[in-house]
Design a protein around this motif. Structure first.
Motif, PDB file in Angstrom:
ATOM      1  N   VAL A  71       0.833  -1.212   0.000  1.00 11.89           N
ATOM      2  CA  VAL A  71       0.000   0.000   0.000  1.00 11.89           C
ATOM      3  C   VAL A  71       0.869   1.264   0.000  1.00 11.89           C
ATOM      4  CG1 VAL A  71      -2.040  -1.060   1.068  1.00 11.89           C
ATOM      5  CG2 VAL A  71      -0.240  -0.115   2.513  1.00 11.89           C
ATOM      6  N   GLY A  72       2.101   1.106  -0.496  1.00 12.63           N
ATOM      7  CA  GLY A  72       2.960   2.283  -0.664  1.00 12.63           C
ATOM      8  C   GLY A  72       3.759   2.668   0.569  1.00 12.63           C
ATOM      9  N   PHE A  73       3.784   1.798   1.592  1.00 11.39           N
ATOM     10  CA  PHE A  73       4.612   2.083   2.774  1.00 11.39           C
ATOM     11  C   PHE A  73       5.912   1.289   2.596  1.00 11.39           C
ATOM     12  CE2 PHE A  73       6.227   2.124   7.029  1.00 11.39           C
ATOM     13  CZ  PHE A  73       5.739   3.286   7.583  1.00 11.39           C
ATOM     14  N   ASP A  74       6.911   1.966   2.024  1.00 14.27           N
ATOM     15  CA  ASP A  74       8.134   1.287   1.584  1.00 14.27           C
ATOM     16  C   ASP A  74       9.290   1.688   2.509  1.00 14.27           C
ATOM     17  OD1 ASP A  74      10.209   0.155   0.228  1.00 14.27           O
ATOM     18  OD2 ASP A  74       9.876   1.233  -1.656  1.00 14.27           O
ATOM     19  N   ALA A  75       9.360   1.009   3.650  1.00 13.85           N
ATOM     20  CA  ALA A  75      10.348   1.387   4.666  1.00 13.85           C
ATOM     21  C   ALA A  75      11.771   1.204   4.144  1.00 13.85           C
ATOM     22  CB  ALA A  75      10.125   0.567   5.933  1.00 13.85           C
ATOM     23  N   ALA A  76      11.993   0.159   3.333  1.00 13.20           N
ATOM     24  CA  ALA A  76      13.357  -0.119   2.850  1.00 13.20           C
ATOM     25  C   ALA A  76      13.896   1.076   2.050  1.00 13.20           C
ATOM     26  CB  ALA A  76      13.354  -1.377   1.991  1.00 13.20           C
ATOM     27  N   ASN A  77      13.002   1.755   1.320  1.00 18.00           N
ATOM     28  CA  ASN A  77      13.434   2.900   0.502  1.00 18.00           C
ATOM     29  C   ASN A  77      13.002   4.233   1.115  1.00 18.00           C
ATOM     30  OD1 ASN A  77      14.722   1.486  -1.734  1.00 18.00           O
ATOM     31  ND2 ASN A  77      12.683   0.622  -2.042  1.00 18.00           N
ATOM     32  N   ALA A  78      12.574   4.192   2.381  1.00 19.42           N
ATOM     33  CA  ALA A  78      12.198   5.407   3.121  1.00 19.42           C
ATOM     34  C   ALA A  78      11.162   6.258   2.369  1.00 19.42           C
ATOM     35  CB  ALA A  78      13.440   6.228   3.476  1.00 19.42           C
ATOM     36  N   LYS A  79      10.114   5.575   1.902  1.00 19.35           N
ATOM     37  CA  LYS A  79       9.029   6.286   1.195  1.00 19.35           C
ATOM     38  C   LYS A  79       7.703   5.813   1.764  1.00 19.35           C
ATOM     39  CE  LYS A  79      11.284   6.842  -3.235  1.00 19.35           C
ATOM     40  NZ  LYS A  79      11.524   6.339  -4.530  1.00 19.35           N
TER      41      LYS A  79
ATOM     42  N   VAL B 115       5.224   7.015  10.747  1.00 18.07           N
ATOM     43  CA  VAL B 115       6.389   7.406   9.928  1.00 18.07           C
ATOM     44  C   VAL B 115       7.509   7.902  10.839  1.00 18.07           C
ATOM     45  CG1 VAL B 115       7.214   9.130   8.267  1.00 18.07           C
ATOM     46  CG2 VAL B 115       5.101   7.889   7.797  1.00 18.07           C
ATOM     47  N   THR B 116       7.166   8.725  11.828  1.00 22.31           N
ATOM     48  CA  THR B 116       8.202   9.243  12.749  1.00 22.31           C
ATOM     49  C   THR B 116       8.917   8.083  13.455  1.00 22.31           C
ATOM     50  OG1 THR B 116       6.880  11.218  13.076  1.00 22.31           O
ATOM     51  CG2 THR B 116       8.579  10.809  14.722  1.00 22.31           C
ATOM     52  N   ILE B 117       8.153   7.083  13.883  1.00 23.56           N
ATOM     53  CA  ILE B 117       8.768   5.923  14.565  1.00 23.56           C
ATOM     54  C   ILE B 117       9.738   5.211  13.618  1.00 23.56           C
ATOM     55  CG2 ILE B 117       8.252   3.589  15.450  1.00 23.56           C
ATOM     56  CD1 ILE B 117       5.729   4.853  16.750  1.00 23.56           C
ATOM     57  N   PHE B 118       9.315   5.014  12.370  1.00 25.72           N
ATOM     58  CA  PHE B 118      10.201   4.356  11.387  1.00 25.72           C
ATOM     59  C   PHE B 118      11.435   5.228  11.095  1.00 25.72           C
ATOM     60  CE2 PHE B 118       6.918   1.252  10.726  1.00 25.72           C
ATOM     61  CZ  PHE B 118       7.523   0.169  10.121  1.00 25.72           C
ATOM     62  N   GLU B 119      11.221   6.549  11.017  1.00 25.67           N
ATOM     63  CA  GLU B 119      12.360   7.444  10.738  1.00 25.67           C
ATOM     64  C   GLU B 119      13.383   7.354  11.873  1.00 25.67           C
ATOM     65  OE1 GLU B 119      10.386  10.949   7.940  1.00 25.67           O
ATOM     66  OE2 GLU B 119      10.365  11.217  10.108  1.00 25.67           O
ATOM     67  N   GLU B 120      12.877   7.318  13.114  1.00 24.43           N
ATOM     68  CA  GLU B 120      13.799   7.225  14.260  1.00 24.43           C
ATOM     69  C   GLU B 120      14.516   5.875  14.266  1.00 24.43           C
ATOM     70  OE1 GLU B 120      11.098  10.159  17.081  1.00 24.43           O
ATOM     71  OE2 GLU B 120      11.168   8.021  17.530  1.00 24.43           O
TER      72      GLU B 120
ATOM     73  N   PHE C 139       7.757  -3.627  15.552  1.00 27.73           N
ATOM     74  CA  PHE C 139       7.576  -4.032  14.153  1.00 27.73           C
ATOM     75  C   PHE C 139       8.615  -3.337  13.263  1.00 27.73           C
ATOM     76  CE2 PHE C 139       5.389  -3.217  10.046  1.00 27.73           C
ATOM     77  CZ  PHE C 139       5.252  -4.521   9.611  1.00 27.73           C
ATOM     78  N   ALA C 140       8.808  -2.035  13.502  1.00 27.11           N
ATOM     79  CA  ALA C 140       9.795  -1.273  12.707  1.00 27.11           C
ATOM     80  C   ALA C 140      11.198  -1.808  12.982  1.00 27.11           C
ATOM     81  CB  ALA C 140       9.716   0.209  13.061  1.00 27.11           C
ATOM     82  N   THR C 141      11.494  -2.140  14.222  1.00 27.13           N
ATOM     83  CA  THR C 141      12.827  -2.624  14.596  1.00 27.13           C
ATOM     84  C   THR C 141      13.119  -3.972  13.946  1.00 27.13           C
ATOM     85  OG1 THR C 141      12.545  -1.493  16.689  1.00 27.13           O
ATOM     86  CG2 THR C 141      14.337  -3.100  16.581  1.00 27.13           C
ATOM     87  N   ARG C 142      12.089  -4.824  13.855  1.00 23.30           N
ATOM     88  CA  ARG C 142      12.341  -6.143  13.249  1.00 23.30           C
ATOM     89  C   ARG C 142      12.347  -6.055  11.722  1.00 23.30           C
ATOM     90  NH1 ARG C 142       6.509  -8.911  14.481  1.00 23.30           N
ATOM     91  NH2 ARG C 142       5.783  -8.948  12.339  1.00 23.30           N
ATOM     92  N   GLY C 143      12.118  -4.858  11.192  1.00 21.57           N
ATOM     93  CA  GLY C 143      12.249  -4.658   9.744  1.00 21.57           C
ATOM     94  C   GLY C 143      10.973  -4.893   8.980  1.00 21.57           C
ATOM     95  N   GLY C 144       9.809  -4.892   9.690  1.00 20.53           N
ATOM     96  CA  GLY C 144       8.528  -5.094   9.022  1.00 20.53           C
ATOM     97  C   GLY C 144       8.406  -6.520   8.528  1.00 20.53           C
ATOM     98  N   GLY C 145       7.480  -6.745   7.590  1.00 17.08           N
ATOM     99  CA  GLY C 145       7.309  -8.072   6.993  1.00 17.08           C
ATOM    100  C   GLY C 145       6.654  -9.054   7.939  1.00 17.08           C
ATOM    101  N   VAL C 146       6.407 -10.256   7.419  1.00 18.48           N
ATOM    102  CA  VAL C 146       5.679 -11.262   8.192  1.00 18.48           C
ATOM    103  C   VAL C 146       6.624 -12.036   9.102  1.00 18.48           C
ATOM    104  CG1 VAL C 146       4.132 -13.274   8.025  1.00 18.48           C
ATOM    105  CG2 VAL C 146       3.950 -11.434   6.378  1.00 18.48           C
TER     106      VAL C 146
END
Ligand SMILES: NC(=O)c1ccc[n+]([C@@H]2O[C@H](COP(=O)([O-])OP(=O)(O)OC[C@H]3O[C@@H](n4cnc5c(N)ncnc54)[C@H](OP(=O)(O)O)[C@@H]3O)[C@@H](O)[C@H]2O)c1
Length: 302
Positions: A166-174, A225-230, A293-300
């Motif tokens: 759904v366009g939440f692309d943490a690997a590419n920070a978008k 987003v702020t949590i992922f950015e941190e 979830f962000a710390t473990r890198g997302g995904g299943v």
């Protein structure tokens, strides 16, 4: 049924799916006997993965009542996560699978008097749309089936709604932000939804109940987003999709699935907060936070 009865056979319908396969994993880890409903058209690698895990795979399609009667032989409990939304094959629609198909499964399970039926629905979303109408109709059918049921109503899964799908692309920070991104959502990990489904087999507090499920803390998409950015120590590039554009998508949708996806996306704009305190008093589960979830890198996985 009690918490030490491991002789029960649990049929997982939706076993090849994101949630169903995690439910199978947790059931096997708890030494349960597990059957997984699969189809000739199911992804062969997913079927093999289930079998390697120790799941006994049985053929069945929710559109085919006879196949369900066979699959339910020797089964004491059913957990259904089936949905046509991602994995649809020829003939699969919201009407034939999410609505009539789930009702077929409930009727087949009632005819062999299974002891427990756990159905994964979703929390109340704003407005009427085909997938929500199907879920509510199935809920009413199950409540009136005479079966000992649990209806789980989770809100948005982190693994889906905080993912590139759904366009939440943490690997590419978008990240794509729907609406202003300010309304809070109790994002839940599908691992936790799986844990509730497994725990509902034995927990009397789940019997003949509908249970709303959310994560430990409601957060707006911008807070996420702020949590992922941190966590990633990287600024995200944001793209906003105005609420009006999503409304136009829903109103102009050419089919029930497109309308439902637009409606679910609009639900993100409206927010979805769920207070888990009372439920956690009855289920002693530790819920995954967005930060974890962000710390473990997302995904299943993780
Ligand atoms: N994503 C979210 O944020 C969210 C939130 C709340 C609730 N939910 C609900 O959670 C549930 C599980 O979602 P998911 O992401 O795990 O779905 P998924 O990965 O798309 O899995 C769907 C499963 O349904 C099976 N299936 C589809 N049509 C079938 C049919 N006609 N007969 C038998 N099996 C059929 C698929 O089997 P094949 O491999 O054979 O196609 C697959 O195993 C859904 O009911 C969804 O509505 C999702």
């Amino acid at each position: 049924m009690n918490s030490t009865d491991k002789s029960l056979v649990v049929l997982v319908a939706g076993a090849t799916g994101f949630l169903g396969s995690e439910i199978c994993r947790q059931l096997i880890a708890a030494n349960r006997k597990v059957k997984g409903l699969v189809r000739d058209t199911s992804d062969a690698s997913k079927v093999t993965h289930l079998e390697k895990m120790g799941v006994i795979t049985v053929k069945g399609d929710l559109k085919d009542r006879d196949s369900l009667d066979s699959a339910l032989q020797g089964v004491n409990a059913v957990i259904s996560t089936v949905s046509s939304t991602h994995s649809r094959k020829e003939g699969d629609t919201i009407k034939t699978v999410d609505e009539d198909g789930q009702i077929n499964l409930i009727k087949a399970a009632a005819d062999v008097s299974v002891e427990r039926f756990i159905y994964v629905s979703f929390s109340e979303m704003p407005g009427q749309f085909p997938l929500q109408n199907a879920k509510r109709r199935v809920e009413r059918q199950l409540e009136n089936s005479g079966l000992n049921y649990t209806i789980l109503q989770p809100t948005y899964f982190m693994e889906v709604w905080l993912s590139p799908l759904v366009g939440f692309d943490a690997a590419n920070a978008k990240a794509t932000i729907f609406g202003e991104g300010k309304k809070k959502i109790s994002w839940i990990s599908l691992k936790d939804v799986a844990s509730f489904a497994v725990a509902s087999l034995d927990n009397a507090a789940a019997h003949n109940k509908s249970i709303l499920l959310g994560g430990p803390k409601a957060l707006s998409p911008l807070e996420v987003v702020t949590i992922f950015e941190e966590t990633k120590k990287k600024k995200f590039e944001l793209q906003f999709v105005p609420e009006q554009a999503l409304r136009a998508q829903k109103e102009g949708a050419q089919d029930p699935l497109a309308e439902s996806i637009a409606a679910l996306t609009l639900g993100v704009v409206s927010g979805s907060e769920i207070d888990m305190k009372t439920t956690l008093d009855k289920f002693k589960l530790q819920l995954c936070s967005v930060k974890e979830f962000a710390t473990r890198g997302g995904g299943v996985k993780g």
